[in-house]
Motif scaffolding. Structure first.
Motif, PDB file in Angstrom:
ATOM      1  N   SER A  91      -4.437 -31.458 -25.993  1.00  0.00           N
ATOM      2  CA  SER A  91      -3.262 -30.938 -25.293  1.00  0.00           C
ATOM      3  C   SER A  91      -3.324 -31.230 -23.802  1.00  0.00           C
ATOM      4  O   SER A  91      -2.327 -31.630 -23.187  1.00  0.00           O
ATOM      5  CB  SER A  91      -3.145 -29.422 -25.497  1.00  0.00           C
ATOM      6  OG  SER A  91      -2.762 -29.095 -26.812  1.00  0.00           O
ATOM      7  N   ILE A  92      -4.482 -31.032 -23.217  1.00  0.00           N
ATOM      8  CA  ILE A  92      -4.615 -31.251 -21.775  1.00  0.00           C
ATOM      9  C   ILE A  92      -4.592 -32.751 -21.472  1.00  0.00           C
ATOM     10  O   ILE A  92      -4.111 -33.174 -20.422  1.00  0.00           O
ATOM     11  CB  ILE A  92      -5.890 -30.579 -21.232  1.00  0.00           C
ATOM     12  CG1 ILE A  92      -5.960 -29.123 -21.710  1.00  0.00           C
ATOM     13  CG2 ILE A  92      -5.920 -30.636 -19.716  1.00  0.00           C
ATOM     14  CD1 ILE A  92      -4.695 -28.307 -21.423  1.00  0.00           C
ATOM     15  N   GLY A  93      -5.078 -33.567 -22.408  1.00  0.00           N
ATOM     16  CA  GLY A  93      -4.941 -35.016 -22.262  1.00  0.00           C
ATOM     17  C   GLY A  93      -3.486 -35.430 -22.217  1.00  0.00           C
ATOM     18  O   GLY A  93      -3.093 -36.305 -21.432  1.00  0.00           O
ATOM     19  N   GLY A 201       0.493 -28.917 -33.891  1.00  0.00           N
ATOM     20  CA  GLY A 201      -0.571 -29.338 -32.997  1.00  0.00           C
ATOM     21  C   GLY A 201      -0.104 -29.445 -31.563  1.00  0.00           C
ATOM     22  O   GLY A 201       1.035 -29.099 -31.242  1.00  0.00           O
ATOM     23  N   GLN A 202      -0.995 -29.934 -30.699  1.00  0.00           N
ATOM     24  CA  GLN A 202      -0.718 -30.033 -29.254  1.00  0.00           C
ATOM     25  C   GLN A 202      -0.130 -28.725 -28.750  1.00  0.00           C
ATOM     26  O   GLN A 202       0.851 -28.694 -28.008  1.00  0.00           O
ATOM     27  CB  GLN A 202       0.214 -31.223 -28.973  1.00  0.00           C
ATOM     28  CG  GLN A 202      -0.385 -32.582 -29.296  1.00  0.00           C
ATOM     29  CD  GLN A 202      -1.624 -32.892 -28.485  1.00  0.00           C
ATOM     30  OE1 GLN A 202      -2.739 -32.512 -28.868  1.00  0.00           O
ATOM     31  NE2 GLN A 202      -1.478 -33.583 -27.367  1.00  0.00           N
ATOM     32  N   ASP A 370     -10.072 -29.004 -37.653  1.00  0.00           N
ATOM     33  CA  ASP A 370      -8.664 -29.216 -38.006  1.00  0.00           C
ATOM     34  C   ASP A 370      -7.809 -29.591 -36.808  1.00  0.00           C
ATOM     35  O   ASP A 370      -6.753 -30.224 -36.952  1.00  0.00           O
ATOM     36  CB  ASP A 370      -8.093 -27.939 -38.628  1.00  0.00           C
ATOM     37  CG  ASP A 370      -8.166 -26.754 -37.681  1.00  0.00           C
ATOM     38  OD1 ASP A 370      -9.283 -26.388 -37.266  1.00  0.00           O
ATOM     39  OD2 ASP A 370      -7.099 -26.188 -37.345  1.00  0.00           O
ATOM     40  N   ILE A 371      -8.234 -29.202 -35.621  1.00  0.00           N
ATOM     41  CA  ILE A 371      -7.399 -29.395 -34.427  1.00  0.00           C
ATOM     42  C   ILE A 371      -7.088 -30.863 -34.198  1.00  0.00           C
ATOM     43  O   ILE A 371      -5.959 -31.223 -33.838  1.00  0.00           O
ATOM     44  CB  ILE A 371      -8.104 -28.796 -33.192  1.00  0.00           C
ATOM     45  CG1 ILE A 371      -8.188 -27.274 -33.326  1.00  0.00           C
ATOM     46  CG2 ILE A 371      -7.385 -29.181 -31.908  1.00  0.00           C
ATOM     47  CD1 ILE A 371      -8.995 -26.609 -32.220  1.00  0.00           C
ATOM     48  N   PHE A 372      -8.058 -31.729 -34.411  1.00  0.00           N
ATOM     49  CA  PHE A 372      -7.892 -33.140 -34.052  1.00  0.00           C
ATOM     50  C   PHE A 372      -6.805 -33.800 -34.881  1.00  0.00           C
ATOM     51  O   PHE A 372      -5.916 -34.487 -34.340  1.00  0.00           O
ATOM     52  CB  PHE A 372      -9.228 -33.875 -34.202  1.00  0.00           C
ATOM     53  CG  PHE A 372     -10.332 -33.243 -33.405  1.00  0.00           C
ATOM     54  CD1 PHE A 372     -10.391 -33.394 -32.034  1.00  0.00           C
ATOM     55  CD2 PHE A 372     -11.309 -32.463 -34.021  1.00  0.00           C
ATOM     56  CE1 PHE A 372     -11.408 -32.799 -31.283  1.00  0.00           C
ATOM     57  CE2 PHE A 372     -12.322 -31.864 -33.296  1.00  0.00           C
ATOM     58  CZ  PHE A 372     -12.370 -32.032 -31.918  1.00  0.00           C
ATOM     59  N   HIS A 379       1.945 -35.219 -32.509  1.00  0.00           N
ATOM     60  CA  HIS A 379       2.556 -36.054 -31.475  1.00  0.00           C
ATOM     61  C   HIS A 379       2.920 -37.442 -31.963  1.00  0.00           C
ATOM     62  O   HIS A 379       3.858 -38.051 -31.443  1.00  0.00           O
ATOM     63  CB  HIS A 379       1.648 -36.177 -30.249  1.00  0.00           C
ATOM     64  CG  HIS A 379       2.400 -36.690 -29.057  1.00  0.00           C
ATOM     65  ND1 HIS A 379       2.681 -38.028 -28.878  1.00  0.00           N
ATOM     66  CD2 HIS A 379       2.991 -36.033 -28.020  1.00  0.00           C
ATOM     67  CE1 HIS A 379       3.385 -38.183 -27.771  1.00  0.00           C
ATOM     68  NE2 HIS A 379       3.591 -36.986 -27.243  1.00  0.00           N
ATOM     69  N   SER A 380       2.222 -37.950 -32.970  1.00  0.00           N
ATOM     70  CA  SER A 380       2.534 -39.299 -33.464  1.00  0.00           C
ATOM     71  C   SER A 380       3.896 -39.376 -34.139  1.00  0.00           C
ATOM     72  O   SER A 380       4.382 -40.467 -34.445  1.00  0.00           O
ATOM     73  CB  SER A 380       1.440 -39.788 -34.423  1.00  0.00           C
ATOM     74  OG  SER A 380       1.360 -38.950 -35.561  1.00  0.00           O
TER      75      SER A 380
END
Length: 408
Positions: A91-93, A201-202, A370-372, A379-380
């Motif tokens: 998320s921060i990325g 996610g994100q 699971d987060i990854f 986002h994809s």
């Protein structure tokens, strides 16, 4: 120790002197973020502390002019920094990547005088940028009221919303086909963030909707306009390739984060399978585990190499931004489309297959593997990857370059 409580005092350390130094600093930030990434994601709090960390480390002003206290770095460095930060927290990325794109918005479309003014103030005051620019929504409407423009409307997504100092607005001037970009303060009555980002996610990107209600901007701040007329150039269309490569790099960072987390778990906690007939003393001796990690690592290295090639095409354009040709822009967009599809495919595969080599206990919520996958999967979907494959296919088969649109 949490992100808020980290012990690094960046103010007592000299700023990095080169690209490698900035990437190393981003790696330090990623380590801090990774330490409590699972807990922060589960809590879902607005990432004020995380953005403050990015500011304290100097990463927010990485692309800012050195004479105003910025890093004076190029986009190749920015992409590597994005990848590093995303390794610790996807998320921060994304937040730092979008920030770089919108901080560069003046360079893309503004006049030289506007660019100089924005970059000096943004760098000195360490602005963190958000953007209310979503092409799938109706454009904001802009009314010409003499010396001022008035923006009104709604956008479904505004990444960085509540953690941003300024927001990039884009809309169409009423009665014309003129698109206008402007940078405005985020904290004002006319900008209402809906706080409705609740996705798979994100989750810490503050990407919810925004209402724009009578936000006034002087005509002098309409990016790229002189005497109410826009001054076009091919470089104006580079915003989409730039941000598509931002996507590519935080996907790759997330994928690397998944591998880093999984390999550590396998070394420390995964047990060998005792019923295979060729029993091992350690999971790290299991052939299928070694083979899987080898396959995933090789794919990630290949995807990163393609991303580096794509970044080189951006640097070649930036070296002569005022004279870039449509062909140069198109060829860069094709390589970026190829890099993005590889990053998505590789990232999703890594995010899924790491469970095969960590074991059943690694599915515990406390582990956070699971987060990854959730982050990349979410986002994809920004724009269909099939269209990126088709762009590359048209170039390979027919020699056709993609026409500039809001997504190519």
């Amino acid at each position: 120790m949490t992100t808020t409580e980290h012990s690094v005092d960046w103010a007592t350390r000299p700023a990095p002197a080169d690209s490698a130094g900035w990437v190393a600093r981003a790696s330090e930030v990623a380590t801090i973020l990774a330490a409590d990434a699972v807990a922060r994601e589960r809590a879902g709090r607005t990432p004020h502390a995380e953005v403050r960390l990015l500011k304290d480390a100097g990463l927010v002003t990485l692309l800012g002019p050195a004479e105003h206290g910025g890093g004076g770095q190029d986009w190749t460095t920015a992409y590597r920094v994005i990848r590093e930060v995303a390794t610790g927290d996807g998320s921060i990325g994304q937040l730092i990547g979008y920030h770089y794109l919108w901080a560069w918005a003046a360079r893309l479309v503004a006049t030289p005088e506007q660019i100089a003014a924005v970059e000096e103030q943004a760098t000195r005051e360490r602005w963190f940028f958000g953007g209310a620019v979503n092409p799938r929504d109706n454009d904001l409407t802009i009314t010409d009221e003499g010396d001022e423009l008035v923006f009104d409307g709604r956008k479904s997504f505004s990444t960085g919303s509540k953690v941003s100092d300024v927001t990039v607005l884009e809309g169409v001037l009423t009665g014309t086909d003129k698109h206008i970009f402007a940078i405005v303060p985020s904290a004002q009555e006319g900008i209402v963030f809906n706080d409705d980002w609740d996705n798979l996610g994100q989750q810490l990107t503050e990407s919810g909707g925004v209402e724009i209600r009578g936000v006034r901007v002087p005509w002098a701040q309409a990016a790229g306009y002189v005497g109410k007329e826009f001054q076009p150039r091919t470089y104006n269309t580079l915003n989409v390739p730039l941000i598509q490569l931002v996507f590519t790099n935080f996907y790759l960072g997330i994928a690397r984060g998944a591998l880093t987390t999984a390999t550590a778990y396998t070394r420390e906690r995964t047990r060998p399978w005792p019923y295979g007939g060729d029993n091992k003393d350690s999971a790290t001796e299991e052939f299928y585990i070694l083979e899987t990690y080898g396959d995933l690592q090789a794919k990630l290295w290949a995807a990163e190499a393609l991303a580096e090639r794509a970044a080189a095409s951006i640097e070649a354009i930036n070296a002569h931004a005022d004279s870039v040709t449509e062909r140069e822009r198109g060829e860069a967009a094709v390589v970026i489309a190829a890099a993005k599809q590889r990053a998505i495919d590789t990232g999703l595969e890594i995010g899924s297959r790491v469970f095969e080599v960590t074991g059943a206990r690694a599915s515990a919520n406390s582990v956070g593997l699971d987060i990854f996958w959730r982050n990349i999967r979410t986002h994809s979907l920004h724009d269909p990857v099939a269209y990126k494959r088709a762009e590359v296919g048209r170039y390979a088969l027919l020699g056709e370059l993609p026409e500039p649109t809001w997504y190519t």
